[in-house]
Design a protein around this motif. Structure first.
Motif, PDB file in Angstrom:
ATOM      1  N   GLY A 194       0.825  -1.214   0.000  1.00 23.70           N
ATOM      2  CA  GLY A 194       0.000   0.000   0.000  1.00 23.70           C
ATOM      3  C   GLY A 194       0.850   1.250   0.000  1.00 23.70           C
ATOM      4  N   ALA A 195       1.955   1.244   0.768  1.00 23.54           N
ATOM      5  CA  ALA A 195       2.851   2.396   0.806  1.00 23.54           C
ATOM      6  C   ALA A 195       3.520   2.613  -0.542  1.00 23.54           C
ATOM      7  CB  ALA A 195       3.899   2.201   1.899  1.00 23.54           C
ATOM      8  N   ILE A 196       3.950   1.531  -1.153  1.00 24.84           N
ATOM      9  CA  ILE A 196       4.562   1.639  -2.490  1.00 24.84           C
ATOM     10  C   ILE A 196       3.523   2.129  -3.497  1.00 24.84           C
ATOM     11  CG2 ILE A 196       5.554   0.301  -4.392  1.00 24.84           C
ATOM     12  CD1 ILE A 196       6.954  -1.411  -2.219  1.00 24.84           C
ATOM     13  N   GLY A 197       2.301   1.615  -3.392  1.00 25.25           N
ATOM     14  CA  GLY A 197       1.220   2.057  -4.282  1.00 25.25           C
ATOM     15  C   GLY A 197       0.912   3.535  -4.126  1.00 25.25           C
ATOM     16  N   ALA A 198       0.940   4.027  -2.886  1.00 24.03           N
ATOM     17  CA  ALA A 198       0.684   5.452  -2.648  1.00 24.03           C
ATOM     18  C   ALA A 198       1.782   6.309  -3.265  1.00 24.03           C
ATOM     19  CB  ALA A 198       0.583   5.726  -1.151  1.00 24.03           C
ATOM     20  N   THR A 199       3.030   5.870  -3.120  1.00 18.85           N
ATOM     21  CA  THR A 199       4.149   6.623  -3.692  1.00 18.85           C
ATOM     22  C   THR A 199       4.079   6.625  -5.219  1.00 18.85           C
ATOM     23  OG1 THR A 199       5.517   6.022  -1.796  1.00 18.85           O
ATOM     24  CG2 THR A 199       6.659   6.829  -3.750  1.00 18.85           C
ATOM     25  N   ILE A 200       3.780   5.491  -5.797  1.00 18.75           N
ATOM     26  CA  ILE A 200       3.620   5.422  -7.253  1.00 18.75           C
ATOM     27  C   ILE A 200       2.432   6.275  -7.692  1.00 18.75           C
ATOM     28  CG2 ILE A 200       3.034   3.880  -9.178  1.00 18.75           C
ATOM     29  CD1 ILE A 200       4.688   1.713  -7.713  1.00 18.75           C
ATOM     30  N   GLY A 201       1.363   6.262  -6.890  1.00 21.31           N
ATOM     31  CA  GLY A 201       0.184   7.061  -7.205  1.00 21.31           C
ATOM     32  C   GLY A 201       0.462   8.551  -7.237  1.00 21.31           C
ATOM     33  N   VAL A 202       1.376   9.024  -6.359  1.00 18.14           N
ATOM     34  CA  VAL A 202       1.755  10.441  -6.372  1.00 18.14           C
ATOM     35  C   VAL A 202       2.361  10.803  -7.720  1.00 18.14           C
ATOM     36  CG1 VAL A 202       3.373  12.128  -5.434  1.00 18.14           C
ATOM     37  CG2 VAL A 202       2.094  10.679  -3.895  1.00 18.14           C
ATOM     38  N   VAL A 203       3.288   9.976  -8.174  1.00 15.10           N
ATOM     39  CA  VAL A 203       3.998  10.266  -9.427  1.00 15.10           C
ATOM     40  C   VAL A 203       3.053  10.138 -10.619  1.00 15.10           C
ATOM     41  CG1 VAL A 203       5.902   9.534 -10.913  1.00 15.10           C
ATOM     42  CG2 VAL A 203       6.197   9.557  -8.435  1.00 15.10           C
ATOM     43  N   VAL A 204       2.296   9.057 -10.669  1.00 18.76           N
ATOM     44  CA  VAL A 204       1.371   8.851 -11.784  1.00 18.76           C
ATOM     45  C   VAL A 204       0.291   9.932 -11.788  1.00 18.76           C
ATOM     46  CG1 VAL A 204      -0.383   7.280 -12.717  1.00 18.76           C
ATOM     47  CG2 VAL A 204       1.807   6.380 -11.946  1.00 18.76           C
ATOM     48  N   GLY A 205      -0.239  10.257 -10.619  1.00 23.63           N
ATOM     49  CA  GLY A 205      -1.268  11.284 -10.527  1.00 23.63           C
ATOM     50  C   GLY A 205      -0.779  12.640 -10.978  1.00 23.63           C
ATOM     51  N   LEU A 206       0.475  12.949 -10.680  1.00 27.47           N
ATOM     52  CA  LEU A 206       1.049  14.229 -11.083  1.00 27.47           C
ATOM     53  C   LEU A 206       1.084  14.355 -12.597  1.00 27.47           C
ATOM     54  CD1 LEU A 206       2.510  16.869 -10.349  1.00 27.47           C
ATOM     55  CD2 LEU A 206       4.631  15.583 -10.356  1.00 27.47           C
ATOM     56  N   PHE A 207       1.492  13.287 -13.280  1.00 27.40           N
ATOM     57  CA  PHE A 207       1.646  13.355 -14.732  1.00 27.40           C
ATOM     58  C   PHE A 207       0.360  13.056 -15.493  1.00 27.40           C
ATOM     59  CE2 PHE A 207       6.060  12.532 -13.386  1.00 27.40           C
ATOM     60  CZ  PHE A 207       6.613  13.696 -13.892  1.00 27.40           C
ATOM     61  N   MET A 208      -0.548  12.319 -14.888  1.00 28.16           N
ATOM     62  CA  MET A 208      -1.747  11.902 -15.612  1.00 28.16           C
ATOM     63  C   MET A 208      -2.957  12.803 -15.367  1.00 28.16           C
ATOM     64  SD  MET A 208      -0.717   9.487 -17.341  1.00 28.16           S
ATOM     65  CE  MET A 208      -1.250   7.877 -17.776  1.00 28.16           C
ATOM     66  N   GLY A 209      -3.085  13.317 -14.140  1.00 26.45           N
ATOM     67  CA  GLY A 209      -4.331  13.980 -13.854  1.00 26.45           C
ATOM     68  C   GLY A 209      -4.236  15.392 -13.323  1.00 26.45           C
ATOM     69  N   GLY A 210      -3.035  15.957 -13.295  1.00 21.45           N
ATOM     70  CA  GLY A 210      -2.907  17.322 -12.799  1.00 21.45           C
ATOM     71  C   GLY A 210      -3.344  17.440 -11.358  1.00 21.45           C
ATOM     72  N   PHE A 211      -4.137  18.456 -11.054  1.00 23.28           N
ATOM     73  CA  PHE A 211      -4.564  18.724  -9.685  1.00 23.28           C
ATOM     74  C   PHE A 211      -5.393  17.576  -9.115  1.00 23.28           C
ATOM     75  CE2 PHE A 211      -7.555  20.737  -6.651  1.00 23.28           C
ATOM     76  CZ  PHE A 211      -6.615  21.061  -5.692  1.00 23.28           C
ATOM     77  N   VAL A 212      -6.351  17.091  -9.874  1.00 21.19           N
ATOM     78  CA  VAL A 212      -7.185  15.985  -9.404  1.00 21.19           C
ATOM     79  C   VAL A 212      -6.328  14.727  -9.255  1.00 21.19           C
ATOM     80  CG1 VAL A 212      -9.148  14.512  -9.985  1.00 21.19           C
ATOM     81  CG2 VAL A 212      -9.271  16.959 -10.404  1.00 21.19           C
ATOM     82  N   GLY A 213      -5.390  14.526 -10.161  1.00 26.25           N
ATOM     83  CA  GLY A 213      -4.519  13.354 -10.095  1.00 26.25           C
ATOM     84  C   GLY A 213      -3.628  13.345  -8.879  1.00 26.25           C
ATOM     85  N   ILE A 214      -3.159  14.501  -8.475  1.00 23.86           N
ATOM     86  CA  ILE A 214      -2.267  14.563  -7.314  1.00 23.86           C
ATOM     87  C   ILE A 214      -3.055  14.292  -6.030  1.00 23.86           C
ATOM     88  CG2 ILE A 214      -2.376  17.001  -6.710  1.00 23.86           C
ATOM     89  CD1 ILE A 214       0.834  15.037  -6.944  1.00 23.86           C
ATOM     90  N   ILE A 215      -4.351  14.551  -6.035  1.00 27.28           N
ATOM     91  CA  ILE A 215      -5.185  14.248  -4.870  1.00 27.28           C
ATOM     92  C   ILE A 215      -5.605  12.776  -4.884  1.00 27.28           C
ATOM     93  CG2 ILE A 215      -7.387  14.737  -3.729  1.00 27.28           C
ATOM     94  CD1 ILE A 215      -7.169  17.575  -4.842  1.00 27.28           C
ATOM     95  N   LEU A 216      -6.082  12.321  -6.022  1.00 24.60           N
ATOM     96  CA  LEU A 216      -6.619  10.967  -6.104  1.00 24.60           C
ATOM     97  C   LEU A 216      -5.567   9.900  -6.397  1.00 24.60           C
ATOM     98  CD1 LEU A 216      -9.963  11.651  -7.993  1.00 24.60           C
ATOM     99  CD2 LEU A 216      -9.581  11.392  -5.550  1.00 24.60           C
ATOM    100  N   GLY A 217      -4.428  10.286  -6.968  1.00 22.25           N
ATOM    101  CA  GLY A 217      -3.386   9.315  -7.298  1.00 22.25           C
ATOM    102  C   GLY A 217      -2.905   8.509  -6.098  1.00 22.25           C
ATOM    103  N   PRO A 218      -2.502   9.170  -5.013  1.00 19.41           N
ATOM    104  CA  PRO A 218      -2.074   8.405  -3.835  1.00 19.41           C
ATOM    105  C   PRO A 218      -3.197   7.543  -3.249  1.00 19.41           C
ATOM    106  CG  PRO A 218      -1.354  10.676  -3.657  1.00 19.41           C
ATOM    107  CD  PRO A 218      -2.261  10.596  -4.852  1.00 19.41           C
TER     108      PRO A 218
END
Length: 161
Positions: free
Chosen positions: A82-106
């Motif tokens: 889960g911790a690794i998924g949250a960290t990956i979600g930060v990076v993916v969310g930043l590049f894929m979804g902008g503001f919404v991605g950075i919130i929902l990615g993690p």
């Protein structure tokens, strides 16, 4: 030159505050750049100690903001996955979804990581995802506090002139 530096100090500080919420703009770093602009004015009373302290604050807050999703995921009972998924979600969310991605990615990264670890406990996966979302709120608050403090110093140093 002092007028240009003062204007740059205020603009960078204000953009830095906006950058604490918007994921693409490095908020605390820009606020520190504004503080440096204020310090370069000929009438500045900012000491080198203040600049060093805020440099340390900038580095620490930036590092904490990067690692906070993984930490909060573990704090809410998440596994390493889960911790690794949250960290990956930060990076993916930043590049894929902008503001919404950075919130929902993690959030989604932590949930998916937990579900990959244990598919039977979807409720726990959602709780861990909420912990990761809570980390966004806490991280944003820390960044805002640091950036507003720097704006106060810029204001106090440049306004009397």
């Amino acid at each position: 030159m002092d007028i240009a530096l003062s204007v740059a100090a205020f603009l960078l500080s204000l953009i830095g505050i906006a950058g604490c919420i918007l994921p693409v703009i490095p908020g605390v770093v820009l606020s520190y750049a504004g503080l440096l602009c204020a310090a370069m004015c000929s009438y500045s009373t900012l000491s080198s100690g203040v600049l060093w302290i805020f440099l340390a604050v900038t580095v620490v807050v930036s590092a904490v903001d990067y690692f906070l999703p993984a930490y909060m995921t573990r704090l809410f009972g998440g596994s390493r996955a889960g911790a690794i998924g949250a960290t990956i979600g930060v990076v993916v969310g930043l590049f894929m979804g902008g503001f919404v991605g950075i919130i929902l990615g993690p959030f989604f990264g932590a949930v998916l990581g937990e579900l990959l670890h244990n598919r039977q406990d979807a409720g726990r996966a959602l709780l861990v995802g909420l912990g990761s979302f809570f980390s966004f709120i806490v991280g944003t608050g820390i960044k805002l506090a640091a950036s507003v403090a720097m704006l106060v110093y810029v204001w106090a140093d440049t306004y009397p002139v």
